[in-house]
Design a protein around this motif. Structure first.
Motif, PDB file in Angstrom:
ATOM      1  N   VAL A  57       0.790  -1.242  -0.166  1.00 56.48           N
ATOM      2  CA  VAL A  57      -0.148   0.177  -0.184  1.00 56.48           C
ATOM      3  C   VAL A  57       0.709   1.174   0.017  1.00 56.48           C
ATOM      4  O   VAL A  57       0.418   2.334  -0.299  1.00 56.48           O
ATOM      5  CB  VAL A  57      -1.028   0.012   1.224  1.00 56.48           C
ATOM      6  CG1 VAL A  57      -1.986  -1.184   1.223  1.00 56.48           C
ATOM      7  CG2 VAL A  57      -0.201  -0.029   2.493  1.00 56.48           C
ATOM      8  N   ALA A  58       2.285   1.038  -0.092  1.00 56.53           N
ATOM      9  CA  ALA A  58       2.954   2.224   0.122  1.00 56.53           C
ATOM     10  C   ALA A  58       4.491   1.886  -0.590  1.00 56.53           C
ATOM     11  O   ALA A  58       4.855   0.864  -0.369  1.00 56.53           O
ATOM     12  CB  ALA A  58       3.081   2.696   1.362  1.00 56.53           C
ATOM     13  N   LYS A  75      -3.269   9.018   0.035  1.00 58.46           N
ATOM     14  CA  LYS A  75      -2.850  10.021   1.532  1.00 58.46           C
ATOM     15  C   LYS A  75      -3.904   9.667   2.429  1.00 58.46           C
ATOM     16  O   LYS A  75      -3.511   9.654   3.694  1.00 58.46           O
ATOM     17  CB  LYS A  75      -3.034  11.109   1.110  1.00 58.46           C
ATOM     18  CG  LYS A  75      -2.076  11.861   0.319  1.00 58.46           C
ATOM     19  CD  LYS A  75      -2.026  13.153   0.092  1.00 58.46           C
ATOM     20  CE  LYS A  75      -0.984  13.959  -1.120  1.00 58.46           C
ATOM     21  NZ  LYS A  75      -1.362  15.238  -1.219  1.00 58.46           N
ATOM     22  N   ALA A  76      -5.003   8.965   2.343  1.00 67.38           N
ATOM     23  CA  ALA A  76      -5.972   8.755   3.289  1.00 67.38           C
ATOM     24  C   ALA A  76      -5.479   7.571   4.215  1.00 67.38           C
ATOM     25  O   ALA A  76      -5.932   7.251   5.177  1.00 67.38           O
ATOM     26  CB  ALA A  76      -7.181   8.331   2.763  1.00 67.38           C
ATOM     27  N   LEU A  77      -4.384   6.728   3.815  1.00 62.19           N
ATOM     28  CA  LEU A  77      -3.798   5.772   4.488  1.00 62.19           C
ATOM     29  C   LEU A  77      -2.811   6.246   5.738  1.00 62.19           C
ATOM     30  O   LEU A  77      -2.404   5.440   6.343  1.00 62.19           O
ATOM     31  CB  LEU A  77      -3.347   4.837   3.522  1.00 62.19           C
ATOM     32  CG  LEU A  77      -3.943   3.799   2.750  1.00 62.19           C
ATOM     33  CD1 LEU A  77      -3.373   3.089   1.828  1.00 62.19           C
ATOM     34  CD2 LEU A  77      -4.745   2.820   3.851  1.00 62.19           C
ATOM     35  N   ILE A  78      -2.322   7.283   5.423  1.00 58.66           N
ATOM     36  CA  ILE A  78      -1.201   7.918   6.634  1.00 58.66           C
ATOM     37  C   ILE A  78      -1.648   7.473   8.020  1.00 58.66           C
ATOM     38  O   ILE A  78      -1.019   7.030   8.771  1.00 58.66           O
ATOM     39  CB  ILE A  78      -0.825   9.261   6.459  1.00 58.66           C
ATOM     40  CG1 ILE A  78      -0.285   9.550   4.898  1.00 58.66           C
ATOM     41  CG2 ILE A  78      -0.055  10.115   7.247  1.00 58.66           C
ATOM     42  CD1 ILE A  78      -0.026  10.946   4.506  1.00 58.66           C
ATOM     43  N   PRO A  79      -2.881   7.916   8.567  1.00 56.04           N
ATOM     44  CA  PRO A  79      -3.153   7.759   9.856  1.00 56.04           C
ATOM     45  C   PRO A  79      -3.155   6.096  10.236  1.00 56.04           C
ATOM     46  O   PRO A  79      -2.506   5.626  11.156  1.00 56.04           O
ATOM     47  CB  PRO A  79      -4.686   8.221  10.000  1.00 56.04           C
ATOM     48  CG  PRO A  79      -4.734   9.069   8.822  1.00 56.04           C
ATOM     49  CD  PRO A  79      -3.936   8.704   7.726  1.00 56.04           C
ATOM     50  N   GLU A  80      -3.639   5.385   9.378  1.00 58.57           N
ATOM     51  CA  GLU A  80      -3.790   3.820   9.447  1.00 58.57           C
ATOM     52  C   GLU A  80      -2.515   3.462   9.364  1.00 58.57           C
ATOM     53  O   GLU A  80      -2.087   2.433  10.255  1.00 58.57           O
ATOM     54  CB  GLU A  80      -4.617   3.448   8.380  1.00 58.57           C
ATOM     55  CG  GLU A  80      -4.900   1.935   8.463  1.00 58.57           C
ATOM     56  CD  GLU A  80      -5.633   1.477   9.755  1.00 58.57           C
ATOM     57  OE1 GLU A  80      -5.580   0.786  10.294  1.00 58.57           O
ATOM     58  OE2 GLU A  80      -6.797   2.484   9.885  1.00 58.57           O
TER      59      GLU A  80
END
Length: 184
Positions: A57-58, A75-80
């Motif tokens: 995913v990154a 970018k929505a994955l950053i907190p996860e």
């Protein structure tokens, strides 16, 4: 050589190779001072309801010896990603700049180096136990065969030689890893 004995030797060697492969993976997770993407190989991230490895995913890379940069595809994955890294309990404190997650890898203290070296030795012991269990299984299988005593004895000698060779490889891997960990 009897075909059954050859089969037992081949399958035992496969099992011992698997033990070495597992050890290599375990040793990659033990950090040795400088930053490496392999340090995060065990991190799993929740991605649209399914648990996915971080590297799927990154992009994970190391701009320098003390920094790991994680550039998520969304970018929505950053907190996860940050939450997953903290939950993995690797001793890292992730930070984000809105675009990516950055981890500063602190230098290892002498005490931490000794702990990591001990952990590497423990992983090596686990691998040796696995190899010895493979030897024991092979010896039992050879004893069950209806072959001459000479063939049985020769097979046991071959199995022991295989075991000794793989135990030596484990010792070499642990020595290299300990040297890597203890190098400042």
């Amino acid at each position: 050589m009897n075909e059954d004995i050859k089969f037992i030797l081949d399958s035992t060697e496969e099992d011992m190779k698997a033990a070495l492969t597992h050890l290599e993976k375990q040793l990659l997770n033990i950090r040795a001072g400088k930053a490496s993407p392999a340090m995060l190989s065990s991190i799993m991230v929740e991605y649209y309801g399914s648990i996915t490895p971080l590297n799927q995913v990154a992009n994970v890379n190391t701009p320098d010896a003390r920094t790991i940069s994680i550039q998520p595809f969304e970018k929505a994955l950053i907190p996860e990603i940050e939450k997953s890294i903290q939950n993995a309990n690797l001793g890292f404190n992730p930070m984000n700049n809105g675009e990516s997650v950055i981890i500063n890898v602190p230098p290892l203290t002498e005490e931490r180096r000794l702990t990591l070296a001990k952990q590497a030795r423990a992983e090596g012991e686990e691998a040796k136990i696995g190899i010895r269990n493979d030897r024991k299984s092979a010896m039992n299988e050879v004893k069950k065969l209806e072959v001459s005593e000479d063939l049985t004895n020769n097979a046991e000698i071959d199995i022991q030689a295989l075991t000794d060779r793989y135990i030596k490889k484990v010792d070499e891997m642990i020595t290299v890893k300990e040297k890597e960990i203890m190098t400042v």
